[in-house]
Structure formats: C-alpha cells, structure tokens
Design a protein around this motif. Structure first.
Motif, PDB file in Angstrom:
ATOM      1  N   HIS A  91       0.819  -1.222   0.000  1.00  0.00           N
ATOM      2  CA  HIS A  91       0.000   0.000   0.000  1.00  0.00           C
ATOM      3  C   HIS A  91       0.848   1.266   0.000  1.00  0.00           C
ATOM      4  O   HIS A  91       0.411   2.325   0.434  1.00  0.00           O
ATOM      5  CB  HIS A  91      -1.000  -0.031   1.162  1.00  0.00           C
ATOM      6  CG  HIS A  91      -1.935  -1.186   1.028  1.00  0.00           C
ATOM      7  ND1 HIS A  91      -2.967  -1.197   0.125  1.00  0.00           N
ATOM      8  CD2 HIS A  91      -1.926  -2.409   1.617  1.00  0.00           C
ATOM      9  CE1 HIS A  91      -3.589  -2.364   0.191  1.00  0.00           C
ATOM     10  NE2 HIS A  91      -2.970  -3.118   1.084  1.00  0.00           N
ATOM     11  N   CYS A 114      -7.372   1.777  -4.685  1.00  0.00           N
ATOM     12  CA  CYS A 114      -6.981   0.538  -4.022  1.00  0.00           C
ATOM     13  C   CYS A 114      -8.034   0.182  -2.967  1.00  0.00           C
ATOM     14  O   CYS A 114      -8.788   1.040  -2.521  1.00  0.00           O
ATOM     15  CB  CYS A 114      -5.623   0.730  -3.367  1.00  0.00           C
ATOM     16  SG  CYS A 114      -5.016  -0.704  -2.485  1.00  0.00           S
ATOM     17  N   CYS A 134      -1.653   2.435  -5.249  1.00  0.00           N
ATOM     18  CA  CYS A 134      -0.777   1.605  -4.408  1.00  0.00           C
ATOM     19  C   CYS A 134      -0.034   0.576  -5.272  1.00  0.00           C
ATOM     20  O   CYS A 134      -0.499   0.207  -6.351  1.00  0.00           O
ATOM     21  CB  CYS A 134      -1.604   0.826  -3.391  1.00  0.00           C
ATOM     22  SG  CYS A 134      -2.374   1.858  -2.151  1.00  0.00           S
ATOM     23  N   CYS A 152      -7.575  -0.182  -0.042  1.00  0.00           N
ATOM     24  CA  CYS A 152      -7.281   0.549   1.196  1.00  0.00           C
ATOM     25  C   CYS A 152      -7.824   1.981   1.137  1.00  0.00           C
ATOM     26  O   CYS A 152      -7.839   2.683   2.133  1.00  0.00           O
ATOM     27  CB  CYS A 152      -5.784   0.589   1.455  1.00  0.00           C
ATOM     28  SG  CYS A 152      -4.889   1.731   0.389  1.00  0.00           S
TER      29      CYS A 152
HETATM   30 ZN   LIG Z   1      -3.663   0.353  -0.995  1.00  0.00          ZN
END
Ligand SMILES: [Zn+2]
Length: 380
Positions: A238, A248, A255, A250
């Motif tokens: 990440h 992403c 990332c 996240c």
């Molecule tokens: Zn990520």
C-alpha cells in the motif's frame, strides 16, 4: 500466543544439546560435549531425557576413532508433527510436517467467497482433518494469515480479504485443539521459511517479497524475524507508486498492489486484449508476445521502485520474490532488478541479488513449521 512460550525444553542446556543434534546430520555424545562444552555426564543425562520425550533417537554406530565405535544420535523427526496452515491465497492450504520440515500430508480447501464466520469454520474443517491424522503428538499449530496481526497474542486486527477484524484466532484455536498456536502474517512467515529452508542460510539478513493479489514483504534481520512497531513491517503493498493509479481497496490511489499485483497484471492484460486469464498471460510472455512482455515489465518496474527503497532502508543483499509471478520468469524479475539498480545508490547495490524463491507454494507452510520449532524447541 502468550508471551511465555511453552517450550518442552525450558532448560538452557537441554535446548543447546537439542539444537546441536538438529544442526548435524548425526552426532555422538562425545562430539556434542566437545561442541557445547558441557561435560559428558551432563550430555548423557540430557540425551536420555530427550530420548524419553521422543525428540532424539539412536541411529547406529559411527566410525571408531581408535576405541569403541560411538553411538550416533539424530532428531527423532517422525515422532512429532507440526500442523501448519497458509490462509494467504485463494485456497486454505494445510500440511503436516515432521521435525525436519518434511511435508507428510496435505489438505487444500478452496475458500470460494467465504468470509467472516464462514471462513473461520473452514479453518476449523481444515485443522480437524489434519489434526487427527497419523501417529505421534502434534507439537503445535502454526498459521500464516494475511493482514495486520499481533503475533504475540495471535490476534488478527484486520484481514480485509477474509472479512476478519479483531479476531482472537490464536486463543480460539488453542481452546479448541488444546495445543500451542502461533499466528503470524503470511509474508513474515515466508521470510522465516526462506531463511530456514531456502537460500537464507547464505546470510543473516534477507527480504522476501510475496506477490499475489496483494503484495507484502517479510524481513529477517540478524537471523530474527523483524515484525516492527505495530507488527506491520513490510506492508509495502500500500505504498503509493503511481499518480495515475486506480483506487486501491485501502482507499488510496495507485498503491503498489494496483499496478504490480497479479490482479492488476491480469486486468492490464485483459484491457489490452492480450490474455483472458493467468495461464494465457504466462503463455503469452513465454511465447515472446511483445505487448504481454511490456505489461509484465511495467509491473516489474513499479516493484523495482519499492525494492530500491527497501535497499536504501535496510542495506540487505538477498532479496527474494515469492508467488506465482515466478511463472513470468526473467521478464518480471529483470525489470524489477534494473529499476531498483537505477534508483538505488550504486555503492549499496553492488552485491544485491534479486531472485525467485525455490520453495514454491509451500513457503508460508514451511515458515510456520520453523516458527513452531523455534518457539517450542528453540532449535531454529
Ligand atoms: Zn492500498
């Protein structure tokens, strides 16, 4: 797992003798005394204890050095089993190993789209199937899981793909199976596996980068697995590497996972009309398809950016890639290496090597077995 490890070998000398036997193909009591600087009677008493615990056995007479030929000792590899599980791929993979890290039985359960409680039930099913199999007691259970994990407590803070949050997996498994349980991040275990059974013996430091749909690294420093503050060392997947990257899971954009993970590679191959699935992409790369090779090389370059940073931060010579990206061969590896070399300080990279692991898909399971041996017997 609780802080105090439940070592069979609480006594320092016992541990020393056991490790000496483990590290040699076979060895006599006299040679153990010589190597450990313990007295012969002490060694004999400890060996008798270890034989009673079925950790050591006599394997026959060795060559005579003039007098009576010595009795040789070895680890009683098949008298105990290690139950190890890798929860980090699309299927849960479990195996029983002997004390030498040799796999004696396997079980694979496809996870499908199981998450949360359903995924936990599948872990139980997998362990149930293996724990009752074969002779000899199970020394411990080792689990490699994706996500943020506190290995000291066996607590999974967050494993996004499995839908687990604040899951006390270690505690639950200890209660169910009445065995010592060790839960650690799968990339960290991969590094320990490589260090113990792979090329890691070449030095005390290494980095293993696991590349699947996600990307994570495990770091061994001075022969010890390095977890870092918060146990999240090596969470390189990440790190943002591309301004034009996609969203992403996240929440960030661009990332490393979104440009160099296997899902990203496949998406790029599909968009370019190069390949519809992973085997077709592997085939296209092997056949020299220019577009396929460019896609793979670009992903490799992004990985190289992060590798350059790892080199800068740790000054580690041995960097190893693990995962099915190894099927992409030199195209991926060379691109990552060239980019890392281009970006790192030349004086720091003259001895750096980047290669694929030779442990294949068992790398996390092997790492889990090494962790049990380390924690329970103190011999890794
Ligand atoms: Zn990520």
């Amino acid at each position: 797992m609780k802080k105090a490890t439940r070592q069979h070998t609480h006594n320092h000398n016992t541990q020393l003798v056991l490790k000496t036997i483990y590290d040699q193909p076979s060895i006599s009591r006299a040679d153990i005394a010589r190597l450990t600087r313990l007295t012969r009677p002490t060694v004999s008493a400890i060996v008798a204890e270890l034989m009673q615990e079925k950790l050591v056995l006599e394997t026959g007479l060795g060559p005579s050095a003039g007098g009576k030929p010595p009795m040789l000792l070895n680890i009683d590899a098949d008298a105990h089993r290690l139950l190890c599980v890798d929860l980090g791929s699309q299927e849960f993979r479990g195996a029983l190993l002997n004390l030498q890290g040799e796999i004696t039985r396997r079980a694979h359960f496809p996870t499908g789209d199981r998450r949360g409680e359903a995924a936990l039930q599948l872990v139980y099913e997998l362990l149930d199937e293996l724990v009752l199999d074969g002779p000899g007691p199970v020394l411990g259970i080792g689990i490699g899981a994706p996500g943020l994990i506190n290995p000291e407590e066996g607590l999974i803070h967050r494993a996004v793909n499995l839908g687990w949050e604040e899951l006390p997996l270690g505690e639950q498994l200890e209660e169910r199976y009445q065995l010592p349980v060790y839960v650690t991040n799968d990339s960290h275990l991969a590094a320990l596996g490589e260090y113990t059974y792979g090329e890691g013996r070449a030095g005390d430091n290494l980095i293993v980068i696991r590349i699947g749909q996600g990307i994570g690294a495990g770091i061994v420093l001075g022969g010890q697995l390095y977890h870092g503050d918060g146990f999240t060392a090596g969470e390189i997947g990440h790190v943002v590497v591309s301004d034009q990257g996609e969203r992403c899971r996240c929440g960030n954009l661009g990332c490393l996972e979104t440009v160099a993970g296997t899902r990203a590679l496949l998406a790029a191959a599909r968009a370019a009309g190069v390949a519809e699935d992973w085997p077709a992409l592997v085939e296209a790369v092997a056949a020299g398809d220019e577009r396929a090779r460019n896609i793979v090389a670009e992903a490799g370059c992004y990985l190289g950016v992060v590798i350059a940073n790892l080199i800068g931060a740790f000054s580690i010579y041995h960097i190893i890639l693990s995962g099915r990206v190894d099927q992409l061969g030199d195209v991926f590896l060379q691109a990552a290496y060239a980019e890392a070399m281009r970006r790192a300080l030349p004086a720091m990279v003259s001895r750096t090597t980047l290669e694929y692991s030779r442990l294949g898909r068992d790398i996390v399971i092997l790492g889990a077995s090494a962790l049990i041996l380390q924690q329970e017997l103190g011999i890794i």
